[in-house]
Write an enzyme that holds these catalytic residues in place. Sequence first.
Site, PDB file in Angstrom:
ATOM      1  N   LYS A  16       3.214  -6.207   4.456  1.00 29.04           N
ATOM      2  CA  LYS A  16       2.860  -5.259   5.415  1.00 29.04           C
ATOM      3  C   LYS A  16       1.518  -5.581   5.956  1.00 29.04           C
ATOM      4  O   LYS A  16       1.223  -5.505   7.245  1.00 29.04           O
ATOM      5  CB  LYS A  16       2.932  -4.019   4.784  1.00 29.04           C
ATOM      6  CG  LYS A  16       4.041  -3.369   4.232  1.00 29.04           C
ATOM      7  CD  LYS A  16       4.013  -1.847   3.567  1.00 29.04           C
ATOM      8  CE  LYS A  16       3.154  -1.549   2.532  1.00 29.04           C
ATOM      9  NZ  LYS A  16       3.483  -2.614   1.337  1.00 29.04           N
ATOM     10  N   ARG A  75       3.098   7.245   2.414  1.00 28.70           N
ATOM     11  CA  ARG A  75       3.507   6.955   1.405  1.00 28.70           C
ATOM     12  C   ARG A  75       4.475   7.844   0.519  1.00 28.70           C
ATOM     13  O   ARG A  75       4.709   7.214  -0.646  1.00 28.70           O
ATOM     14  CB  ARG A  75       2.496   6.485   0.277  1.00 28.70           C
ATOM     15  CG  ARG A  75       2.399   4.729   0.150  1.00 28.70           C
ATOM     16  CD  ARG A  75       1.282   4.586  -0.635  1.00 28.70           C
ATOM     17  NE  ARG A  75       1.151   3.217  -1.176  1.00 28.70           N
ATOM     18  CZ  ARG A  75       0.603   2.265  -0.770  1.00 28.70           C
ATOM     19  NH1 ARG A  75      -0.137   2.278   0.362  1.00 28.70           N
ATOM     20  NH2 ARG A  75       0.524   1.026  -1.303  1.00 28.70           N
ATOM     21  N   ARG A  78      -1.940 -13.207  -4.747  1.00 26.39           N
ATOM     22  CA  ARG A  78      -2.703 -12.532  -3.680  1.00 26.39           C
ATOM     23  C   ARG A  78      -4.216 -12.617  -3.815  1.00 26.39           C
ATOM     24  O   ARG A  78      -4.779 -12.429  -5.091  1.00 26.39           O
ATOM     25  CB  ARG A  78      -2.334 -11.111  -3.598  1.00 26.39           C
ATOM     26  CG  ARG A  78      -3.251 -10.422  -2.492  1.00 26.39           C
ATOM     27  CD  ARG A  78      -2.478  -9.141  -1.992  1.00 26.39           C
ATOM     28  NE  ARG A  78      -2.342  -8.172  -2.566  1.00 26.39           N
ATOM     29  CZ  ARG A  78      -1.807  -6.889  -2.205  1.00 26.39           C
ATOM     30  NH1 ARG A  78      -1.271  -6.883  -1.105  1.00 26.39           N
ATOM     31  NH2 ARG A  78      -1.383  -6.005  -3.141  1.00 26.39           N
ATOM     32  N   ARG A 107      -7.390  -8.412  -6.920  1.00 32.54           N
ATOM     33  CA  ARG A 107      -7.457  -6.830  -6.798  1.00 32.54           C
ATOM     34  C   ARG A 107      -7.140  -6.601  -8.366  1.00 32.54           C
ATOM     35  O   ARG A 107      -6.173  -7.120  -8.934  1.00 32.54           O
ATOM     36  CB  ARG A 107      -6.795  -6.194  -5.918  1.00 32.54           C
ATOM     37  CG  ARG A 107      -7.125  -6.270  -4.493  1.00 32.54           C
ATOM     38  CD  ARG A 107      -6.276  -5.758  -3.548  1.00 32.54           C
ATOM     39  NE  ARG A 107      -5.332  -4.766  -4.038  1.00 32.54           N
ATOM     40  CZ  ARG A 107      -4.230  -4.068  -3.049  1.00 32.54           C
ATOM     41  NH1 ARG A 107      -4.124  -4.552  -1.747  1.00 32.54           N
ATOM     42  NH2 ARG A 107      -3.596  -3.191  -3.494  1.00 32.54           N
ATOM     43  N   ARG A 129       3.214   0.126 -10.040  1.00 37.32           N
ATOM     44  CA  ARG A 129       3.267   0.394  -8.425  1.00 37.32           C
ATOM     45  C   ARG A 129       4.599   0.244  -7.815  1.00 37.32           C
ATOM     46  O   ARG A 129       5.168   0.965  -7.109  1.00 37.32           O
ATOM     47  CB  ARG A 129       2.478  -0.620  -7.803  1.00 37.32           C
ATOM     48  CG  ARG A 129       0.778  -0.295  -8.002  1.00 37.32           C
ATOM     49  CD  ARG A 129       0.068  -1.364  -7.879  1.00 37.32           C
ATOM     50  NE  ARG A 129       0.028  -1.581  -6.213  1.00 37.32           N
ATOM     51  CZ  ARG A 129      -0.476  -2.637  -6.091  1.00 37.32           C
ATOM     52  NH1 ARG A 129      -1.007  -3.935  -6.721  1.00 37.32           N
ATOM     53  NH2 ARG A 129      -0.556  -2.823  -4.583  1.00 37.32           N
TER      54      ARG A 129
HETATM   55  P1  ADP Z   1       1.518  -5.706   1.576  1.00 36.37           P
HETATM   56  O1  ADP Z   1       0.425  -5.040   2.455  1.00 36.37           O
HETATM   57  O2  ADP Z   1       2.612  -5.246   1.616  1.00 36.37           O
HETATM   58  O3  ADP Z   1       0.834  -5.355  -0.050  1.00 36.37           O
HETATM   59  P2  ADP Z   1       0.553  -8.457   1.771  1.00 36.37           P
HETATM   60  O4  ADP Z   1       0.429  -8.565   3.325  1.00 36.37           O
HETATM   61  O5  ADP Z   1      -0.868  -8.031   1.201  1.00 36.37           O
HETATM   62  O6  ADP Z   1       1.259  -7.144   1.373  1.00 36.37           O
HETATM   63  O7  ADP Z   1       1.088  -9.622   1.135  1.00 36.37           O
HETATM   64  C1  ADP Z   1       1.139  -9.715  -0.319  1.00 36.37           C
HETATM   65  C2  ADP Z   1       0.915 -11.183  -0.692  1.00 36.37           C
HETATM   66  O8  ADP Z   1       1.959 -11.844  -0.089  1.00 36.37           O
HETATM   67  C3  ADP Z   1      -0.540 -11.702  -0.203  1.00 36.37           C
HETATM   68  O9  ADP Z   1      -0.787 -12.791  -0.914  1.00 36.37           O
HETATM   69  C4  ADP Z   1      -0.016 -12.519   1.249  1.00 36.37           C
HETATM   70  O10 ADP Z   1      -0.938 -13.652   1.258  1.00 36.37           O
HETATM   71  C5  ADP Z   1       1.476 -13.008   0.712  1.00 36.37           C
HETATM   72  N1  ADP Z   1       2.448 -12.891   1.844  1.00 36.37           N
HETATM   73  C6  ADP Z   1       2.331 -12.015   3.036  1.00 36.37           C
HETATM   74  N2  ADP Z   1       3.738 -12.635   3.545  1.00 36.37           N
HETATM   75  C7  ADP Z   1       4.178 -13.503   2.827  1.00 36.37           C
HETATM   76  C8  ADP Z   1       5.153 -14.323   3.320  1.00 36.37           C
HETATM   77  N3  ADP Z   1       6.053 -13.974   4.473  1.00 36.37           N
HETATM   78  N4  ADP Z   1       5.571 -15.536   2.491  1.00 36.37           N
HETATM   79  C9  ADP Z   1       4.887 -15.613   1.360  1.00 36.37           C
HETATM   80  N5  ADP Z   1       3.725 -14.890   0.977  1.00 36.37           N
HETATM   81  C10 ADP Z   1       3.401 -13.954   1.833  1.00 36.37           C
HETATM   82  P1  ADP Z   2      -0.026  -2.513  -1.498  1.00 39.03           P
HETATM   83  O1  ADP Z   2       0.200  -2.486  -0.205  1.00 39.03           O
HETATM   84  O2  ADP Z   2      -0.505  -3.774  -1.971  1.00 39.03           O
HETATM   85  O3  ADP Z   2       0.406  -1.412  -2.445  1.00 39.03           O
HETATM   86  P2  ADP Z   2      -2.481  -0.755  -0.546  1.00 39.03           P
HETATM   87  O4  ADP Z   2      -3.661  -1.467  -0.203  1.00 39.03           O
HETATM   88  O5  ADP Z   2      -1.598  -0.320   0.363  1.00 39.03           O
HETATM   89  O6  ADP Z   2      -1.646  -1.854  -1.516  1.00 39.03           O
HETATM   90  O7  ADP Z   2      -2.768   0.508  -1.465  1.00 39.03           O
HETATM   91  C1  ADP Z   2      -3.578   0.317  -2.670  1.00 39.03           C
HETATM   92  C2  ADP Z   2      -3.419   1.461  -3.370  1.00 39.03           C
HETATM   93  O8  ADP Z   2      -4.192   2.675  -2.675  1.00 39.03           O
HETATM   94  C3  ADP Z   2      -2.194   2.306  -3.893  1.00 39.03           C
HETATM   95  O9  ADP Z   2      -1.516   1.657  -5.276  1.00 39.03           O
HETATM   96  C4  ADP Z   2      -2.619   3.651  -3.973  1.00 39.03           C
HETATM   97  O10 ADP Z   2      -3.289   3.987  -5.217  1.00 39.03           O
HETATM   98  C5  ADP Z   2      -3.678   3.984  -2.934  1.00 39.03           C
HETATM   99  N1  ADP Z   2      -3.008   4.296  -1.487  1.00 39.03           N
HETATM  100  C6  ADP Z   2      -3.014   3.604  -0.357  1.00 39.03           C
HETATM  101  N2  ADP Z   2      -2.652   4.138   0.572  1.00 39.03           N
HETATM  102  C7  ADP Z   2      -2.129   5.305  -0.033  1.00 39.03           C
HETATM  103  C8  ADP Z   2      -1.413   6.640   0.267  1.00 39.03           C
HETATM  104  N3  ADP Z   2      -0.905   6.882   1.734  1.00 39.03           N
HETATM  105  N4  ADP Z   2      -1.316   7.784  -0.549  1.00 39.03           N
HETATM  106  C9  ADP Z   2      -1.543   7.445  -1.809  1.00 39.03           C
HETATM  107  N5  ADP Z   2      -2.222   6.484  -2.191  1.00 39.03           N
HETATM  108  C10 ADP Z   2      -2.393   5.603  -1.438  1.00 39.03           C
END
Ligand code: ADP
Ligand code: ADP
Length: 214
Positions: free
Chosen positions: A13, A88, A127, A160, A171
């Site tokens: 995302k 979320r 990541r 992280r 998660r």
């Molecule tokens: P989210 O915001 O949904 O948690 P991220 O954008 O941080 O996800 O992506 C999660 C991990 O996967 C990161 O290390 C990112 O660089 C990698 N990633 C993102 N898109 C792709 C893809 N299409 N193929 C492989 N790895 C990806």
């Molecule tokens: P990812 O997409 O990899 O799960 P985020 O960076 O979006 O990670 O979120 C990291 C953490 O921040 C989540 O696991 C949660 O603890 C908190 N968080 C982020 N956005 C929200 C939300 N909208 N509501 C509740 N918790 C949140």
Amino acid sequence: MKIVMLGAPGAGKGTQAEMIAEKYGIPHISTGDIFRANIKNGTELGKKAKSYMDAGNLVPDELTVDLVIDRVAQPDCEKGYILDGFPRTIPQAEVFTEQLAKNNEKIDFAIDVEVPDENIIGRMGGRRACLNCGATYHIQYIPPKKEGICDVCGSELVLRNDDKPETVKNRLNVYHEATQPLIDFYKAQGALREVDGTQDMKDVFAAIVKILED
Ligand code: ADP
Ligand code: ADP
Ligand code: ZN
């Protein structure tokens, strides 16, 4: 154009939101980035959010919703925005939808980036995040130009706290329980679009652009 990114943690995302924000000149609003910045700066909000985040649980809705409502009221959001990691939970989505409706506004697209759980663990372990500017890399799939250093701002990249395998499992459970129901929520509003998030990053992006421009 108001966009919500849906999908499991690690689905890509943030990676996609950043590219969309750049292409369309709208702000990328990541609640995770906002919380992490608050933790880094030692704010009250950061202190409250940290224990939830480290355990892989959601930060309570009451610490989250007003923050986003205030953020999208800023002048840079006038032409639209892309929300990444919010809403979320169903209550977050309900309050936010009502707030938008007060101004005759709505979410135009809720883009669900679909990636099976099996792929997620590998993505999270690799990541690397920049806690300074929010940029995200993957040691294998999307490496930075210089190992361990952010391409954008030159800061050091970190694994992280919540990307360790034990926490990722929790998660994913939290995602399936609390967040996945938003897919039906936005389907009912006619805003849902689905993309295959297992493709190469550039192909996922092309699929999203096609949706936005259709
Ligand atoms: P989210 O915001 O949904 O948690 P991220 O954008 O941080 O996800 O992506 C999660 C991990 O996967 C990161 O290390 C990112 O660089 C990698 N990633 C993102 N898109 C792709 C893809 N299409 N193929 C492989 N790895 C990806
Ligand atoms: P990812 O997409 O990899 O799960 P985020 O960076 O979006 O990670 O979120 C990291 C953490 O921040 C989540 O696991 C949660 O603890 C908190 N968080 C982020 N956005 C929200 C939300 N909208 N509501 C509740 N918790 C949140
Ligand atoms: Zn950076």
